[in-house]
Design a protein around this motif. Structure first.
Motif, short mmCIF file in Angstrom:
data_model
loop_
_atom_site.label_atom_id
_atom_site.label_comp_id
_atom_site.label_asym_id
_atom_site.label_seq_id
_atom_site.Cartn_x
_atom_site.Cartn_y
_atom_site.Cartn_z
N VAL A 121 3.77 -7.47 -0.08
CA VAL A 121 4.22 -6.09 0.10
C VAL A 121 3.72 -5.22 -1.05
O VAL A 121 3.20 -4.12 -0.83
CB VAL A 121 5.76 -6.03 0.22
N LEU A 122 3.84 -5.72 -2.26
CA LEU A 122 3.38 -4.98 -3.44
C LEU A 122 1.89 -4.68 -3.35
O LEU A 122 1.45 -3.56 -3.60
CB LEU A 122 3.70 -5.76 -4.72
N CYS A 123 1.09 -5.69 -2.99
CA CYS A 123 -0.35 -5.49 -2.87
C CYS A 123 -0.68 -4.49 -1.77
O CYS A 123 -1.59 -3.67 -1.91
CB CYS A 123 -1.06 -6.83 -2.59
N GLY A 124 0.08 -4.55 -0.68
CA GLY A 124 -0.12 -3.59 0.41
C GLY A 124 0.12 -2.17 -0.05
O GLY A 124 -0.64 -1.26 0.27
N LYS A 125 1.19 -1.97 -0.82
CA LYS A 125 1.49 -0.64 -1.35
C LYS A 125 0.42 -0.18 -2.35
O LYS A 125 0.03 0.97 -2.37
CB LYS A 125 2.86 -0.64 -2.05
N ALA A 126 -0.04 -1.12 -3.16
CA ALA A 126 -1.01 -0.77 -4.21
C ALA A 126 -2.37 -0.44 -3.63
O ALA A 126 -3.14 0.33 -4.21
CB ALA A 126 -1.14 -1.90 -5.20
#
Length: 88
Positions: A78-83
């Motif tokens: 999820v974090l990578c998707g947001k970034a």
């Protein structure tokens, strides 16, 4: 590669035929490389930036540890998707 260099001051394991598994008590020297500490069933801790994960003897992973890894992977995805999401 940079990932292999990120695992520092490692020692080979003994027994169980898993001599390629690297263990460390120190963090990677490159402060920009994320790393994980994975507690193993034999009391050791694997510190890695990912380059040697394929060498882990899965018999050394407790079920609780595996569940925590699954949860962490989900959160990091999820974090990578947001970034990496492009602004609309």
């Amino acid at each position: 590669t940079g990932l292999q260099q990120a695992v520092s001051r490692t020692v080979p394991t003994s027994g169980r035929g898993q001599g390629m598994l690297l263990r460390s008590k120190s963090v990677p020297q490159d402060k920009t490389v994320p790393f994980v500490n994975i507690p193993l069933a034999d009391g050791q801790t694997l510190c890695t930036a990912g380059g040697d994960l394929h060498n882990i003897d899965v018999q050394l992973l407790n079920q609780d540890t595996v569940q925590h890894i699954h949860n962490l992977v989900s959160e990091l995805t999820v974090l990578c998707g947001k970034a990496t999401a492009k602004p609309s």
